[in-house]
Write a protein that holds these residues in place. Structure first.
Motif, PDB file in Angstrom:
ATOM      1  N   VAL A  12      35.544  42.622  48.783  1.00  0.00           N
ATOM      2  CA  VAL A  12      36.352  41.669  48.012  1.00  0.00           C
ATOM      3  C   VAL A  12      35.886  39.970  48.169  1.00  0.00           C
ATOM      4  O   VAL A  12      36.113  39.484  47.098  1.00  0.00           O
ATOM      5  N   TRP A  13      35.174  39.720  49.257  1.00  0.00           N
ATOM      6  CA  TRP A  13      34.518  38.443  49.272  1.00  0.00           C
ATOM      7  C   TRP A  13      33.459  38.325  48.179  1.00  0.00           C
ATOM      8  O   TRP A  13      33.183  37.396  47.554  1.00  0.00           O
ATOM      9  N   ARG A  14      32.683  39.448  48.147  1.00  0.00           N
ATOM     10  CA  ARG A  14      31.672  39.554  46.873  1.00  0.00           C
ATOM     11  C   ARG A  14      31.920  39.310  45.654  1.00  0.00           C
ATOM     12  O   ARG A  14      31.581  38.470  44.924  1.00  0.00           O
ATOM     13  N   VAL A  15      33.186  39.973  45.460  1.00  0.00           N
ATOM     14  CA  VAL A  15      33.956  39.750  44.117  1.00  0.00           C
ATOM     15  C   VAL A  15      34.384  38.336  43.755  1.00  0.00           C
ATOM     16  O   VAL A  15      34.122  37.947  42.782  1.00  0.00           O
ATOM     17  N   ILE A  16      34.853  37.848  44.922  1.00  0.00           N
ATOM     18  CA  ILE A  16      35.315  36.529  44.687  1.00  0.00           C
ATOM     19  C   ILE A  16      34.219  35.544  44.327  1.00  0.00           C
ATOM     20  O   ILE A  16      34.400  34.644  43.585  1.00  0.00           O
ATOM     21  N   LYS A  17      33.270  35.609  45.052  1.00  0.00           N
ATOM     22  CA  LYS A  17      32.151  34.585  45.186  1.00  0.00           C
ATOM     23  C   LYS A  17      31.223  34.802  43.992  1.00  0.00           C
ATOM     24  O   LYS A  17      30.581  33.893  43.509  1.00  0.00           O
ATOM     25  N   LYS A  18      30.957  35.952  43.496  1.00  0.00           N
ATOM     26  CA  LYS A  18      29.961  36.430  42.563  1.00  0.00           C
ATOM     27  C   LYS A  18      30.527  36.612  41.256  1.00  0.00           C
ATOM     28  O   LYS A  18      30.099  36.422  40.182  1.00  0.00           O
ATOM     29  N   GLU A  19      31.363  37.890  41.215  1.00  0.00           N
ATOM     30  CA  GLU A  19      31.951  38.181  39.689  1.00  0.00           C
ATOM     31  C   GLU A  19      32.473  39.805  40.042  1.00  0.00           C
ATOM     32  O   GLU A  19      31.949  40.309  41.092  1.00  0.00           O
ATOM     33  N   ASN A  20      33.076  40.173  39.178  1.00  0.00           N
ATOM     34  CA  ASN A  20      33.653  41.464  39.267  1.00  0.00           C
ATOM     35  C   ASN A  20      32.785  42.432  39.301  1.00  0.00           C
ATOM     36  O   ASN A  20      31.534  42.307  38.582  1.00  0.00           O
TER      37      ASN A  20
END
Length: 152
Positions: A12-20
């Motif tokens: 989830v943090w990866r999606v928030i910082k980088k993209e879907n």
């Protein structure tokens, strides 16, 4: 927010910082991404993580803040908008850092201020600097003070 999101799900943090995460294709290639019944297990997992990220941000903010990001399609867009709103552009960040460094370097006890109040102000300056990526240690101030002493 980072620790909160990571504790919920690191992806989830990866999606928030980088993209879907993009939807992985599976034979046959899906033409209609709304037909969730035909999604593979991997596609469903990607959809779930992307939606968890958006939901986490929606639930972590007030209704006033929600209005600022309600039109965003991805968690990354939401995060970027919140970042600019609360941290500002690089120029604004630089100005904030310079003001905090100034406060730090000229820090002294105010007249009538208790030690607890002074410590709270000092701690706030240090934590704000750290939040903006400019951590200071007590050693920095000691070195500055030593450099300013007259030499004999």
């Amino acid at each position: 927010m980072e620790i909160f999101a990571k504790s919920y799900d690191v992806k989830v943090w990866r999606v928030i910082k980088k993209e879907n995460y993009p939807l992985p294709a599976s034979p046959p290639l899906l033409a209609d991404h709304e037909d969730i019944d035909s999604y593979s297990k991997e596609q469903l997992e990607v959809v779930q993580v992307n939606n968890k990220a958006r939901n986490l941000l929606h639930n972590a903010i007030s209704s006033e803040e929600y209005e600022k990001i309600s039109s965003c399609d991805t968690a990354k867009e939401m995060w970027d908008k919140l970042e600019v709103t609360y941290e500002g552009t690089n120029k604004v960040k630089e100005i904030h850092i310079n003001m905090m460094v100034h406060d730090y370097e000229l820090f002294s006890m105010k007249e009538g201020e208790s030690i607890e109040e002074m410590f709270f102000r000092y701690s706030k300056i240090i934590s704000d600097l750290k939040a903006f990526g400019k951590p200071y240690t007590s050693g920095d101030q000691v070195r500055k003070n030593l450099r300013s002493l007259p030499t004999t």
